[in-house]
Design an enzyme around this catalytic site. Structure first.
Site, PDB file in Angstrom:
ATOM      1  N   ASP A  16       0.789  -1.237   0.000  1.00 52.08           N
ATOM      2  CA  ASP A  16       0.000   0.000   0.000  1.00 52.08           C
ATOM      3  C   ASP A  16       0.827   1.297   0.000  1.00 52.08           C
ATOM      4  O   ASP A  16       0.501   2.246   0.721  1.00 52.08           O
ATOM      5  CB  ASP A  16      -0.956   0.018   1.203  1.00 52.08           C
ATOM      6  CG  ASP A  16      -1.993  -1.095   1.161  1.00 52.08           C
ATOM      7  OD1 ASP A  16      -1.931  -1.937   0.247  1.00 52.08           O
ATOM      8  OD2 ASP A  16      -2.858  -1.154   2.062  1.00 52.08           O
ATOM      9  N   LYS A 114      -6.841  -5.204  -3.066  1.00 51.13           N
ATOM     10  CA  LYS A 114      -7.595  -5.763  -1.945  1.00 51.13           C
ATOM     11  C   LYS A 114      -8.556  -4.720  -1.401  1.00 51.13           C
ATOM     12  O   LYS A 114      -8.356  -3.517  -1.600  1.00 51.13           O
ATOM     13  CB  LYS A 114      -6.632  -6.230  -0.849  1.00 51.13           C
ATOM     14  CG  LYS A 114      -5.774  -5.095  -0.307  1.00 51.13           C
ATOM     15  CD  LYS A 114      -4.763  -5.569   0.703  1.00 51.13           C
ATOM     16  CE  LYS A 114      -3.925  -4.446   1.217  1.00 51.13           C
ATOM     17  NZ  LYS A 114      -4.658  -3.383   1.930  1.00 51.13           N
ATOM     18  N   CYS A 159      -2.118  -2.593   7.626  1.00 47.37           N
ATOM     19  CA  CYS A 159      -1.955  -3.506   6.490  1.00 47.37           C
ATOM     20  C   CYS A 159      -0.649  -4.289   6.516  1.00 47.37           C
ATOM     21  O   CYS A 159      -0.616  -5.459   6.124  1.00 47.37           O
ATOM     22  CB  CYS A 159      -2.169  -2.758   5.186  1.00 47.37           C
ATOM     23  SG  CYS A 159      -3.903  -2.255   5.006  1.00 47.37           S
TER      24      CYS A 159
HETATM   25  C1  VGL Z   1      -4.832   0.747   5.634  1.00 49.48           C
HETATM   26  C2  VGL Z   1      -6.463   1.584   7.006  1.00 49.48           C
HETATM   27  C3  VGL Z   1      -7.393   1.427   5.998  1.00 49.48           C
HETATM   28  C4  VGL Z   1      -3.385   0.384   5.461  1.00 49.48           C
HETATM   29  C5  VGL Z   1      -5.752   0.575   4.630  1.00 49.48           C
HETATM   30  O1  VGL Z   1      -2.898   0.315   4.306  1.00 49.48           O
HETATM   31  O2  VGL Z   1      -2.701   0.175   6.492  1.00 49.48           O
HETATM   32  N1  VGL Z   1      -5.198   1.236   6.811  1.00 49.48           N
HETATM   33  N2  VGL Z   1      -7.036   0.931   4.812  1.00 49.48           N
END
Ligand code: VGL
Ligand code: ZN
Length: 213
Positions: A16, A114, A159
């Site tokens: 991410d 995802k 994540c």
């Molecule tokens: C994430 C909160 C919501 C992350 C993704 O990548 O850690 N955190 N969506």
């Protein structure tokens, strides 16, 4: 201490590293973009690289805006348990959801998206928050003969941690490279994530522990 050279049956999982989690993003993590040059440098040591992208449809159930009367960073009960509610972020196809422009990983072989099921969040790159729905990453890595994974990216306590814990549960030797991650750290979530990861045998490394080309 001698440096670690990741074997050919190791994979780097880059979690991410998207605009949404960097400065100016909808769910910015403090210092998020600082991981980019570190990850770019680490890539030379890996024969296998997987990238993940948080990839939500508009109106996703993890967005506070989908729950009248709720504010971001509050929680709600979903059919699978307690869910933190987030600002709208990483909506499919948006600039917020794009990978950081300076992330340079031309040898990466797979991008896993995802969190695309409207009613289920997915912090983990392996299994969604209902703890039933697989993303396919475990099978992909196993079919490619991967035995160990090194996890980096954003955010350490969400994540990255969920991905590392699921990697361990799936039987991979698992390390998190701490300086190649940044955390959200709400209500002690960062310390809790490290405690859980260490209890499950996830190794906590620094990028300086790796032999880079
Ligand atoms: C994430 C909160 C919501 C992350 C993704 O990548 O850690 N955190 N969506
Ligand atoms: Zn998300």
């Amino acid at each position: 201490m001698s440096l670690i050279s990741p074997a050919t049956d190791s994979a780097l999982i880059v979690v991410d590293v998207q605009n949404g989690f960097c400065d100016g993003g909808n769910l910015a993590v403090a210092g998020g973009a600082q991981v980019v040059p570190i990850i770019n440098r680490m890539a030379s040591a890996f024969a296998n690289i997987v990238i993940t992208q948080d990839w939500h449809p508009a109106g996703h159930a993890s967005f506070a805006s989908a729950h009248p009367g709720k504010a971001a960073f509050e929680t709600t009960e979903m059919f699978y348990g307690t869910q933190v509610l987030w600002p709208d972020h990483c909506v499919q196809g948006s600039h917020d959801a794009a990978l950081h422009a300076d992330l340079h990983l031309p040898t990466a072989q797979l991008i896993v998206r995802k969190g695309f099921h409207a009613g289920i969040d997915s912090y983990s790159a392996f299994m969604e928050a209902d703890r039933q729905t697989q993303t396919g990453l475990e099978a992909y890595l196993k079919q490619r003969g991967i035995r160990s994974v090194y996890v980096v990216g954003l955010a350490t306590d969400f994540c990255v941690a969920w991905t590392a814990l699921d990697a361990r549960a799936a039987g991979f030797e698992t390390s998190v490279i701490e300086d190649a991650c940044r955390a959200i750290d709400m209500n002690g979530s960062l310390a809790a994530a490290w405690a859980q990861m260490q209890a499950q045998g996830v190794q906590r490394l620094q990028s300086a522990d790796l032999r880079l080309a």
